[in-house]
Design a protein around this motif. Structure first.
Motif: not given
Length: 286
Positions: A28-33, A130-135, A137-144
């Motif tokens: 859910d955090l990943v989807f929100a980010e 930490r979970s928010v920031m990890a989400a 990181v995951l989104v930025v990594t995927a998009v870039t």
């Protein structure tokens, strides 16, 4: 007439039962980010304009070599393949543009929330910082990473189509080409994660952009691999790692290093930047 009295409710009976809110799931955090990132108009425009600029730089360089090919001497033509043909597919200017674009995107996901105060709301709703920031990181990594793949793949297709008219183009099946393209593409998430880490620590747009630009672009230009000491520094930088990885054929240098070492530099920068982004917010006031 009989009157029935109802005993007053006790304190436990009078107090409404409040069910605890379910803990936010990481997906859910990943989807929100993901929604946050794409809700910014700048995200799509940055990707489109950055990609077109990168492909344009590379195509212009390839067309310039295509035009001048007939005037080159035989030894110059022989030296063109394979390294220079690969460098036409992704030039230094294109890499600098890609890294600058990606680092700005990564930094904006953090600094933008600090500047608007949205980060306080986010951490109030989801205390697991930490979970928010990890989400993030995951989104930025995927998009870039997607940005890098589109820029590198589009550039390779465009430049080799131009060079093939002189029978100097390369294909993905040629030795070292796929690894070189992957190195160019992955320079984007590495730079983006570095921008995120700097933004998490600095929390200010100007400082973040200045440090990111200096660290990723200016420092590699200030050091050289002509001396052992500066070569050690040079070989720890993402830009220099990319320059090593896009060598389709080995070139003689004073202090050589392996492609494996260059991949390790990429990995260390990515992992260390992600760790700083995730861990730095845990004990800092917002």
């Amino acid at each position: 007439m009989t009157v029935t009295s109802t005993p007053p409710a006790t304190g436990d009976q009078a107090r409404p039962v409040v069910e605890p809110a379910p803990r936010a799931r990481f997906r859910d955090l990943v989807f929100a980010e993901w929604i946050k990132m794409w809700s910014l108009r700048s995200t799509a425009w940055t990707i489109v304009i950055g990609t077109l600029a990168i492909i344009g730089f590379n195509a212009f360089t390839a067309y310039n070599d295509y035009t001048n090919w007939t005037g080159w001497r035989a030894e110059e033509k022989a030296a063109f393949l394979p390294n220079l043909a690969m460098l036409d597919a992704f030039t230094d200017a294109a890499l600098l543009t890609l890294m600058l674009t990606a680092s700005a995107m990564g930094a904006l996901t953090v600094v933008g929330e600090y500047s608007t105060g949205l980060i306080r709301t986010t951490f109030a709703v989801v205390p697991a910082r930490r979970s928010v920031m990890a989400a993030k990181v995951l989104v930025v990594t995927a998009v870039t990473t997607g940005l890098g793949l589109i820029a590198a793949g589009g550039s390779f297709w465009a430049t080799q189509a131009i060079l093939s008219a002189r029978h100097t183009g390369l294909s993905l099946a040629d030795p070292g080409v796929a690894a070189s393209l992957l190195a160019s593409a992955l320079a984007a998430p590495v730079a983006a994660l570095a921008g995120m880490a700097i933004g998490t620590v600095a929390r200010a747009s100007a400082a973040t952009m200045g440090v990111s630009f200096s660290l990723l672009l200016l420092v590699p230009m200030a050091v050289s691999d002509d001396h052992y000491g500066t070569a050690l520094v040079d070989h720890t930088l993402p830009y220099s790692a990319w320059a090593r990885l896009v060598q389709v054929a080995e070139k003689p240098v004073d202090f050589p290093w392996s492609a494996t070492g260059a991949w390790i530099v990429y990995a260390v920068w990515g992992v260390a930047s992600a760790a700083v982004t995730i861990l730095a917010v845990q004990r800092r006031d917002q």
